[in-house]
Design an enzyme around this catalytic site. Sequence first.
Site, mmCIF file in Angstrom:
data_model
loop_
_atom_site.group_PDB
_atom_site.id
_atom_site.type_symbol
_atom_site.label_atom_id
_atom_site.label_comp_id
_atom_site.label_asym_id
_atom_site.label_seq_id
_atom_site.Cartn_x
_atom_site.Cartn_y
_atom_site.Cartn_z
ATOM 1 N N HIS A 107 69.712 67.171 18.277
ATOM 2 C CA HIS A 107 68.338 66.781 18.624
ATOM 3 C C HIS A 107 67.375 67.939 18.339
ATOM 4 O O HIS A 107 66.266 67.736 17.840
ATOM 5 C CB HIS A 107 68.229 66.433 20.114
ATOM 6 N N GLU B 83 70.864 61.688 10.648
ATOM 7 C CA GLU B 83 71.674 60.923 9.686
ATOM 8 C C GLU B 83 73.025 60.536 10.262
ATOM 9 O O GLU B 83 73.750 59.747 9.670
ATOM 10 C CB GLU B 83 71.885 61.738 8.407
#
Length: 293
Positions: free
Chosen positions: A50, A161
């Site tokens: 994150h 991703e």
Amino acid sequence: MSREATMSEPQRRPGVVRSVAELRDLVSAWRRGGDRIGLIPTMGALHEGHLSLIRRAQQSCHRSVATIFVNPLQFDRPGDLAAYPRDEALDLERLAEVGADLLFAPTPEEMYPPNFSTGVMVAGLTEGLCGEHRPGHFGGVATVVTKLLLQALPDEAFFGEKDFQQLRVIQRMARDLNIPSEIIGVETVREADGLALSSRNRHLSQSQRAAAPTLYAVMREMARRMTDEGESAGKAEAWGRRHLSEAGFEKIEYLELRDEEKLQPLDAPVQNSRLFAAAWLGAVRLIDNLKVA
Ligand code: PAF
């Protein structure tokens, strides 16, 4: 590009807002001042993956706005929702470490008022892979991300991703609905042994944690077999399934070569193809993907 980086202490905690009205007030004041806004939607339990999204946002945006909302609509198993890790105080420390400007952490009532009855459904892209194994999941994701994008109206929004199918679904949804935000994918962050970072990794026992990197190792070997030895996707998949079972993975939901745009199955690598995997170690579901060509 963050204005905060030059103007204040790097460890300063970001402001926290819980209502859409407060979020809009702040973001529109920044925009009037000429700032580009980057949005980083999360469900909290923040890890390096994150933080890499926030750092990426800071490269092209003046303001980075993280969101934390454990979205009940996207959980297909009630136990998974209840067990989802929540620690806002720790998350705020992590956001301070990277110098995020703002945290939007709405309550479930703010996101889903009584009689909430609208959903966003993306056809096609959501039908295989996680969409097949987690009914309703992508409807919940598309609905909440549509709301977050319309609430903040960022210039750019950033997604990992690691959830590659989710990334493609959100890109298609934003394009189809003319949402004026660019949706940007950011490379997966991995542990030194190759395991993709995930909030769910903390639920792995010691022996499961030791077995978990096999998922990525098997995908790399499958990619090598297909590209260097010309092995078919089907044969590589059979080899990969055998090795994952031997390593202790109990249920292998999918281990497939697909194209990166439409996520259609492939028999052999072509340009822009990727391996996709989802498998269980005990009660923990791991997903990963690897670009092959
Ligand atoms: O990837 C996630 O953490 C979630 O699916 C997202 C994009 C924040 C939507 O709830």
